[in-house]
Design a protein around this motif. Sequence first.
Motif, PDB file in Angstrom:
ATOM      1  N   PHE A 214       1.386  10.751  -5.066  1.00 41.73           N
ATOM      2  CA  PHE A 214       2.636  10.363  -4.429  1.00 41.73           C
ATOM      3  C   PHE A 214       2.586   8.954  -3.855  1.00 41.73           C
ATOM      4  O   PHE A 214       3.610   8.281  -3.775  1.00 41.73           O
ATOM      5  N   ARG A 215       1.420   8.483  -3.463  1.00 43.90           N
ATOM      6  CA  ARG A 215       1.340   7.096  -3.013  1.00 43.90           C
ATOM      7  C   ARG A 215       1.591   6.129  -4.170  1.00 43.90           C
ATOM      8  O   ARG A 215       2.188   5.067  -3.986  1.00 43.90           O
ATOM      9  N   HIS A 221       2.722   7.843   2.424  1.00 44.56           N
ATOM     10  CA  HIS A 221       2.060   9.147   2.498  1.00 44.56           C
ATOM     11  C   HIS A 221       3.078  10.257   2.307  1.00 44.56           C
ATOM     12  O   HIS A 221       4.241  10.140   2.712  1.00 44.56           O
ATOM     13  N   TYR A 222       2.640  11.344   1.690  1.00 42.34           N
ATOM     14  CA  TYR A 222       3.570  12.427   1.392  1.00 42.34           C
ATOM     15  C   TYR A 222       4.137  13.098   2.632  1.00 42.34           C
ATOM     16  O   TYR A 222       5.130  13.826   2.553  1.00 42.34           O
ATOM     17  N   GLN A 223       3.560  12.858   3.803  1.00 44.35           N
ATOM     18  CA  GLN A 223       4.129  13.417   5.026  1.00 44.35           C
ATOM     19  C   GLN A 223       5.455  12.727   5.384  1.00 44.35           C
ATOM     20  O   GLN A 223       6.221  13.231   6.200  1.00 44.35           O
ATOM     21  N   GLU A 224       5.725  11.573   4.762  1.00 44.46           N
ATOM     22  CA  GLU A 224       6.968  10.841   5.008  1.00 44.46           C
ATOM     23  C   GLU A 224       8.004  11.059   3.918  1.00 44.46           C
ATOM     24  O   GLU A 224       9.118  10.531   4.001  1.00 44.46           O
ATOM     25  N   VAL A 225       7.675  11.837   2.890  1.00 47.78           N
ATOM     26  CA  VAL A 225       8.568  12.031   1.749  1.00 47.78           C
ATOM     27  C   VAL A 225       9.292  13.368   1.881  1.00 47.78           C
ATOM     28  O   VAL A 225       8.680  14.409   2.105  1.00 47.78           O
ATOM     29  N   TYR A 337      11.324  -0.878   3.430  1.00 43.65           N
ATOM     30  CA  TYR A 337       9.985  -1.458   3.392  1.00 43.65           C
ATOM     31  C   TYR A 337       8.986  -0.369   3.044  1.00 43.65           C
ATOM     32  O   TYR A 337       8.480   0.345   3.906  1.00 43.65           O
ATOM     33  N   SER A 338       8.753  -0.204   1.763  1.00 44.91           N
ATOM     34  CA  SER A 338       7.705   0.712   1.281  1.00 44.91           C
ATOM     35  C   SER A 338       6.873  -0.073   0.283  1.00 44.91           C
ATOM     36  O   SER A 338       6.932   0.160  -0.920  1.00 44.91           O
ATOM     37  N   PRO A 339       6.115  -1.043   0.779  1.00 44.12           N
ATOM     38  CA  PRO A 339       5.472  -2.010  -0.113  1.00 44.12           C
ATOM     39  C   PRO A 339       4.306  -1.422  -0.889  1.00 44.12           C
ATOM     40  O   PRO A 339       3.629  -0.498  -0.445  1.00 44.12           O
ATOM     41  N   GLY A 340       4.094  -1.972  -2.046  1.00 37.92           N
ATOM     42  CA  GLY A 340       2.911  -1.664  -2.837  1.00 37.92           C
ATOM     43  C   GLY A 340       2.106  -2.936  -3.013  1.00 37.92           C
ATOM     44  O   GLY A 340       2.638  -4.043  -2.935  1.00 37.92           O
TER      45      GLY A 340
END
Length: 498
Positions: A214-215, A221-225, A337-340
């Motif tokens: 998921f990252r 983190h999947y706790q935020e999805v 803002y979910s940068p990679g």
Amino acid sequence: MQDRSNSKSPLDNGLSRRQILVAAASTAAATATLGAAAQTSSPRSAVDESVLDVVVIGAGLAGLTAARDLQLAGCESFVVLEGNDRVGGRTLNHHLQNGHYSEAGGQWVGPGQTAVYDLCRELNIGMHPTYLKGKSVYAAQDGSLYEEDSGGGFSVSPNMQRVVDKLNELAADVPSGAAWTAPKAKELDALSLADFIEPYNLEAMDLLSFDVGFRLTDTIHYQEVSLLYALSRINYAGSYEQLEGFTGGAQEQRIENGSQYISEVMAQQVGDRLHLSSPVRKITDWDSDTVSVHSDSGVYRARRVILAISPALCNKVQFQPELPQARRELQQGWPGYSPGRKTCHVYERPFWRDMGYNGWFFTIGGEVMWAYDNSPEDESIGVINAFIYPSMPNDPDVLAPMLANMYARAFGDEALRYTEFHDQDWGQEPWCPACVSPLTPGFLTSGLMPALRDPIGGLVWSGTETAEIWHTYMDGAVRSGHRAALEALHGLSQSQRV
């Protein structure tokens, strides 16, 4: 079948049946506009020649697909405005020595992604399989190494398989394009993925597999999805295995010449209608017959405006008058803002393959989410790409040897002898600040989602986030571009009849 010209004939472009139908539908929608022009001695005698038919904002896959479809439909009165000094949006190639490349952004395609496959065929762009053969290496927090040959995927324990089976079962009832209408939508949207898997008491390796998967697709983190959001994506892929998998999955193949090449070819066809380094600052009169788009390269007036940018990026544009409340709140609440971050080490050859490794490397609880073999199909050079955390050092003289030393522990000292290093931090991109837009719990059922796609006045919304299937993927971007072109052309024909 490659078309690098500005030919107006769909048949001359060597199109697939789908593209001919798209062009035909677009042309039908635009018949009133084109027909009225053809019946006068001066094609634009009844209208203001300074007013364009369409302004497209964004020269990524969505915007350039829309522009290409406009051309195929016979519409030549448009411009494409791009804030960056390049095309491609969230696809980007590192140009390596001797004509090689390595993708720094989105790069994979797989079964079911028919829109991007069709586009590549039309542009005469090939594909090749992702390299998977060999063992993966895991580095534990105590410094020990663990090797595994899982056939180019993540191993799944019986307990993890229970999680996967349940996700697939739930996803069957979640329509990917309208997840908020699913049975028990609010209940599912109130949970994060972490909430969902907690009762299963997964082992450390299962949690790592889940986290990495998921990252890599969501960058957080999947706790935020949101569980509902994850289910909507599993729905369009067909299964969790197909969403996160390689062989038979969404990461099965790569684009020849790199994923950015698709946009580069389309940009050649658009020609001088494309304006780079032209960020849009303001859009006025969007509720009137003629919309004004204020950019760094000038003010453009048009009957329709396609915004092929993420909802979060729309917040950088000032709208006069203000947008309707639902659309404003959607943009303001959208994850911005979910940068990679992706790195690239280049070697004279893919030496790890000689030792039976596939180039995959993970640090459990460490700095490298996932390193992988990104070498060209002919093995003329070796390339190891890696997804790393944004908190890693920014100085390439520090970061490059730090990562190389990790690879050397896994694959031997030859990993220290790299010839090039590249680092792409998407969080530093002013016009592409997020790789993807994963949605957090509660957002899908907030009541705002219909505003994601609904046209407003002369504005048409595009971008991968607006796709009904394969949203966040390149395929979703292409689909959204097709839809936006049709909506714009239909709007033009309707306004001509009034």
